[in-house]
Scaffold this motif. Structure first.
Motif, short mmCIF file in Angstrom:
data_model
loop_
_atom_site.label_atom_id
_atom_site.label_comp_id
_atom_site.label_asym_id
_atom_site.label_seq_id
_atom_site.Cartn_x
_atom_site.Cartn_y
_atom_site.Cartn_z
N LEU A 156 -1.57 -21.58 0.53
CA LEU A 156 -0.54 -21.69 1.57
C LEU A 156 -0.54 -23.08 2.20
N VAL A 157 -1.72 -23.59 2.48
CA VAL A 157 -1.81 -24.91 3.10
C VAL A 157 -1.32 -25.98 2.12
N LYS A 158 -1.70 -25.82 0.84
CA LYS A 158 -1.30 -26.78 -0.18
C LYS A 158 0.22 -26.83 -0.33
N GLN A 159 0.85 -25.61 -0.29
CA GLN A 159 2.30 -25.54 -0.44
C GLN A 159 3.03 -25.85 0.86
N GLN A 160 2.27 -26.19 1.89
CA GLN A 160 2.80 -26.54 3.22
C GLN A 160 3.54 -25.38 3.87
N TYR A 161 3.00 -24.13 3.58
CA TYR A 161 3.51 -22.94 4.28
C TYR A 161 2.76 -22.71 5.58
N ALA A 162 1.71 -23.48 5.80
CA ALA A 162 0.93 -23.34 7.02
C ALA A 162 0.36 -24.70 7.37
N GLU A 187 -0.98 -9.04 9.29
CA GLU A 187 -0.70 -7.69 9.78
C GLU A 187 -0.62 -6.76 8.58
N LYS A 188 -1.25 -5.56 8.71
CA LYS A 188 -1.18 -4.59 7.62
C LYS A 188 0.26 -4.16 7.42
N SER A 189 0.62 -4.15 6.14
CA SER A 189 2.03 -3.89 5.85
C SER A 189 2.23 -2.54 5.18
N GLN A 190 1.72 -2.39 3.97
CA GLN A 190 1.97 -1.16 3.22
C GLN A 190 0.90 -0.96 2.16
N LEU A 191 0.84 0.28 1.61
CA LEU A 191 -0.04 0.61 0.50
C LEU A 191 0.79 0.86 -0.74
N TYR A 192 0.31 0.35 -1.88
CA TYR A 192 0.97 0.62 -3.14
C TYR A 192 -0.11 0.71 -4.21
N ASN A 193 -0.11 1.85 -4.94
CA ASN A 193 -1.16 2.09 -5.93
C ASN A 193 -2.56 1.95 -5.31
N ASN A 194 -2.65 2.43 -4.08
CA ASN A 194 -3.92 2.41 -3.33
C ASN A 194 -4.44 0.99 -3.12
N GLN A 195 -3.52 0.05 -3.06
CA GLN A 195 -3.85 -1.33 -2.74
C GLN A 195 -3.10 -1.75 -1.49
N VAL A 239 4.94 -14.84 3.86
CA VAL A 239 4.99 -14.02 2.65
C VAL A 239 4.31 -12.67 2.91
N THR A 240 4.34 -11.79 1.87
CA THR A 240 3.55 -10.55 1.84
C THR A 240 2.56 -10.69 0.68
N VAL A 241 1.27 -10.39 0.93
CA VAL A 241 0.23 -10.65 -0.07
C VAL A 241 -0.58 -9.37 -0.35
N ASN A 242 -0.96 -9.21 -1.63
CA ASN A 242 -1.83 -8.10 -2.07
C ASN A 242 -3.28 -8.52 -1.83
N ALA A 243 -4.01 -7.73 -1.02
CA ALA A 243 -5.38 -8.08 -0.66
C ALA A 243 -6.34 -7.99 -1.84
N LYS A 244 -5.98 -7.25 -2.86
CA LYS A 244 -6.88 -7.08 -4.00
C LYS A 244 -6.66 -8.15 -5.08
N THR A 245 -5.39 -8.52 -5.26
CA THR A 245 -5.08 -9.46 -6.37
C THR A 245 -4.71 -10.85 -5.90
N GLY A 246 -4.26 -10.97 -4.62
CA GLY A 246 -3.80 -12.26 -4.12
C GLY A 246 -2.34 -12.54 -4.47
N TYR A 247 -1.71 -11.60 -5.17
CA TYR A 247 -0.30 -11.80 -5.53
C TYR A 247 0.54 -11.76 -4.25
N TYR A 248 1.47 -12.71 -4.12
CA TYR A 248 2.30 -12.72 -2.90
C TYR A 248 3.76 -12.98 -3.28
N HIS A 249 4.62 -12.55 -2.35
CA HIS A 249 6.07 -12.76 -2.53
C HIS A 249 6.69 -12.85 -1.15
#
Length: 272
Positions: free
Chosen positions: A221-227, A236-244, A261-271
């Motif tokens: 995030l810092v590298k991409q200058q999003y922060a 903030e906790k958002s949602q559960l999907y496939n128990n992730q 963005v929204t990020v997956n805590a297990k994989t780091g995938y964000y969108h």
């Protein structure tokens, strides 16, 4: 004396049977023969009474005195054995057997009793040795081997060795109690160690970051200058999907906080 009364009738009949022509020596000889007959029948009380009467009639007769002493020693030996004093009994019998000027018949009777007592003494020594070995093992806390010896000992015929039997039974009970106590202590220790060493399985948390994922995501995030910096990022906790778990991510850019963005805590995938 009571023993005189017991054989009084026998002696009286014997004396009456002697004719007036018989000499005192002949009467004395017959009493001696009756005494030896009593010895042959193992009636040592009767023999003692007869020899004692003969000594009273002939106080200078050393042979009769010797016979009397031999019989008295045999009777004393029998009394000692009856009182569990076999060692003293054997000593008395040895004296009766080898008494000077004694009777060969009485010596043979003493020898018979010696031969009967000797195996008994050997057995007793064997039994006591076995008990001593068991006792020594118990003192070293070797209770099982101690009880093995005690079991072997108690399988013997100990009717004539009640003190050994009672001591063996008592020690065997004590050993059994110690064996049971030790087994309980070992079980308690095993249970305690099992409780301490067994890891507690951590409950699964879908929002817990997988190792290294959060650090890598924030650096991106810092590298991409999003922060402006890692310190300005907020989740903030958002949602559960496939128990992730998924987090909604906010960060400051140029000092102003905004949704990133929204990020997956297990994989780091964000969108977003």
């Amino acid at each position: 004396m009571i023993k005189k009364v017991i054989v009084g009738t026998t002696v009286a009949l014997l004396l009456a049977a002697c004719s007036s022509k018989e000499t005192a020596d002949t009467t004395h000889q017959k009493i001696m023969e009756k005494g030896l007959d009593a010895v042959a029948e193992n009636d040592f009380a009767k023999a003692e009474a007869l020899f004692e009467l003969s000594v009273e009639d002939n106080p200078k007769d050393e042979t009769t005195k010797a016979y009397l002493k031999q019989v008295m020693l045999i009777r004393q030996a029998n009394e000692d054995v009856g009182n569990d004093k076999e060692e003293e009994g054997l000593q008395a019998l040895q004296k009766a057997k080898s008494y000077k000027k004694g009777s060969k018949v009485i010596s043979a009777k003493a020898d018979e009793q010696i031969k009967l007592l000797t195996p008994s003494k050997t057995k007793e020594a064997t039994y006591r040795k076995l008990f001593t070995e068991a006792e020594s093992l118990a003192k070293k806390a070797n209770y099982k081997d101690s009880n093995d010896k005690l079991t072997a000992l108690l399988n013997e015929d100990l009717d004539n060795y009640r003190d050994i039997q009672q001591a063996a039974e008592s020690l065997k009970d004590k050993n059994a109690a110690e064996i049971e106590k030790k087994a309980k202590e070992e079980q308690m220790a095993a249970n305690k160690n099992s409780t301490v060493t067994q890891p507690t399985e951590k409950a699964y948390d879908p929002y817990e970051w997988a190792p290294g994922v959060k650090e890598e995501f924030e650096a991106e995030l810092v590298k991409q200058q999003y922060a402006d910096s890692v310190d300005t990022i907020r989740y903030e906790k958002s949602q559960l999907y496939n128990n992730q778990g998924f987090y909604t991510v906010y960060a400051q850019m140029d000092g102003v906080e905004m949704y990133v963005v929204t990020v997956n805590a297990k994989t780091g995938y964000y969108h977003g």
